[in-house]
Design an enzyme around this catalytic site. Structure first.
Site, PDB file in Angstrom:
ATOM      1  N   GLN A 119       0.824  -1.198   0.000  1.00 60.03           N
ATOM      2  CA  GLN A 119       0.000   0.000   0.000  1.00 60.03           C
ATOM      3  C   GLN A 119       0.867   1.259   0.000  1.00 60.03           C
ATOM      4  O   GLN A 119       0.344   2.364  -0.104  1.00 60.03           O
ATOM      5  CB  GLN A 119      -0.908   0.004   1.233  1.00 60.03           C
ATOM      6  CG  GLN A 119      -1.881  -1.162   1.291  1.00 60.03           C
ATOM      7  CD  GLN A 119      -2.553  -1.277   2.638  1.00 60.03           C
ATOM      8  OE1 GLN A 119      -2.124  -2.029   3.495  1.00 60.03           O
ATOM      9  NE2 GLN A 119      -3.620  -0.530   2.835  1.00 60.03           N
ATOM     10  N   HIS A 137      -1.370   1.228  -4.520  1.00 59.85           N
ATOM     11  CA  HIS A 137      -1.654   2.666  -4.458  1.00 59.85           C
ATOM     12  C   HIS A 137      -0.697   3.482  -5.318  1.00 59.85           C
ATOM     13  O   HIS A 137      -0.646   4.711  -5.204  1.00 59.85           O
ATOM     14  CB  HIS A 137      -1.597   3.161  -3.011  1.00 59.85           C
ATOM     15  CG  HIS A 137      -2.701   2.605  -2.156  1.00 59.85           C
ATOM     16  ND1 HIS A 137      -2.620   2.528  -0.781  1.00 59.85           N
ATOM     17  CD2 HIS A 137      -3.921   2.095  -2.498  1.00 59.85           C
ATOM     18  CE1 HIS A 137      -3.742   1.990  -0.308  1.00 59.85           C
ATOM     19  NE2 HIS A 137      -4.534   1.722  -1.326  1.00 59.85           N
ATOM     20  N   ASN A 232       2.679  -6.646  13.587  1.00 56.43           N
ATOM     21  CA  ASN A 232       2.285  -5.272  13.876  1.00 56.43           C
ATOM     22  C   ASN A 232       2.438  -5.009  15.369  1.00 56.43           C
ATOM     23  O   ASN A 232       2.116  -5.883  16.176  1.00 56.43           O
ATOM     24  CB  ASN A 232       0.826  -5.046  13.460  1.00 56.43           C
ATOM     25  CG  ASN A 232       0.522  -3.595  13.131  1.00 56.43           C
ATOM     26  OD1 ASN A 232       0.733  -2.704  13.946  1.00 56.43           O
ATOM     27  ND2 ASN A 232       0.027  -3.353  11.930  1.00 56.43           N
TER      28      ASN A 232
END
Length: 276
Positions: A119, A137, A232
């Site tokens: 992304q 993107h 994460n």
């Protein structure tokens, strides 16, 4: 510095085992990976939009209505301190791939990672050496024609007139980066969807899972039976769907995961079978 607890070490072992027994592994990378290279996020503490305000959801519509004016404004602001375009340009120009980017490249070279869907528009995956890469993107260092879809590097392009016009089809050229309200280029979107439908394991690296259609890809993979591994430091909207969660920064966890993959792939066949 990441504290390698017994629980985290066990989760890393499990993630490596899962990857090694998978046939088609895809990584979905988000802004968290770039933050570790010094690039500010858009949202949250220190985010560009937190500091300057979120851009209009009509940015693509505004571009289409007057692309010449958009380009003129872009050239005025990208060298103007205090403007979000300037702030991001300086940060990205100074950024370098971090150990997380390089670990993904090594996994690809080993043959255990088949594709990265990112992304991020900062070009760091390419700089690190990723070859099987889908930039959903776009890429800030490239230009794209809205008519025929031809892409070309921005570096070295001569802006003789504004808006720039494609020499192939006469269409208007814009930055390759996808704007608010702009459809994802169909070729990239279809290829990303195909990767989600093909994979049997997906790594979610530094993505919050809040921006569609990229956020939908892990759910597509999960619905078709793929396992999800999240990397994460914070819980995300996708955490509840993940089979393994590795809590911490990807720049530290991916090298640890890579080390286990190397150890596992070099094991004797009978030992590797027992390990898996």
């Amino acid at each position: 510095m990441l504290e390698l607890t017994a629980g985290l070490s066990r989760s890393l072992d499990e993630a490596a085992e899962l990857i090694l027994r998978s046939n088609h592994v895809v990584a979905l990378a988000g802004a968290g990976l770039s933050v570790e290279s010094g690039i500010p996020p858009y949202r949250g503490p220190g985010g560009l939009w937190t500091k300057f305000g979120e851009p209009s959801n009509l940015s693509f519509k505004e571009f289409i209505s007057d692309p010449g004016e958009w380009w003129e404004t872009r050239f005025r602001t990208e060298d103007k301190p205090g403007d979000p375009t300037y702030e991001m340009r300086v940060a990205v120009d100074l950024a370098e791939p971090n150990p997380g980017h390089r670990s993904l490249v090594e996994m690809e070279a080993m043959g255990v990672l088949q594709c990265v869907v990112t992304q991020n528009v900062d070009n760091l995956h390419r700089e690190a050496g990723s070859r099987s890469l889908l930039e959903i993107h776009g890429n800030r260092t490239w230009l794209r024609c809205l008519g025929c879809g031809v892409r070309q590097p921005r570096d070295g392009y001569h802006f003789d007139s504004l808006p720039p016009i494609c020499t192939h089809c006469g269409g208007v050229i814009k930055m390759d980066t996808v704007m608010f309200g702009e459809p994802i280029p169909e070729d990239v979107l279809l290829a990303s969807r195909q990767q989600a439908e093909t994979c049997d394991c997906m790594l979610l690296v530094g993505t919050s899972g809040t921006v569609n259609p990229a956020a939908r890809l892990p759910l597509v993979a999960k619905e078709l039976g793929a396992k999800l591994i999240e990397i994460n430091p914070e819980e995300t909207t996708l955490t509840q769907w993940c089979d393994i969660t590795l809590d911490g920064p990807s720049g530290e966890l991916l090298p640890l995961l890579l080390k286990r993959l190397k150890n596992g792939s070099s094991a004797e066949p009978e030992n590797q079978a027992r390990m898996l």
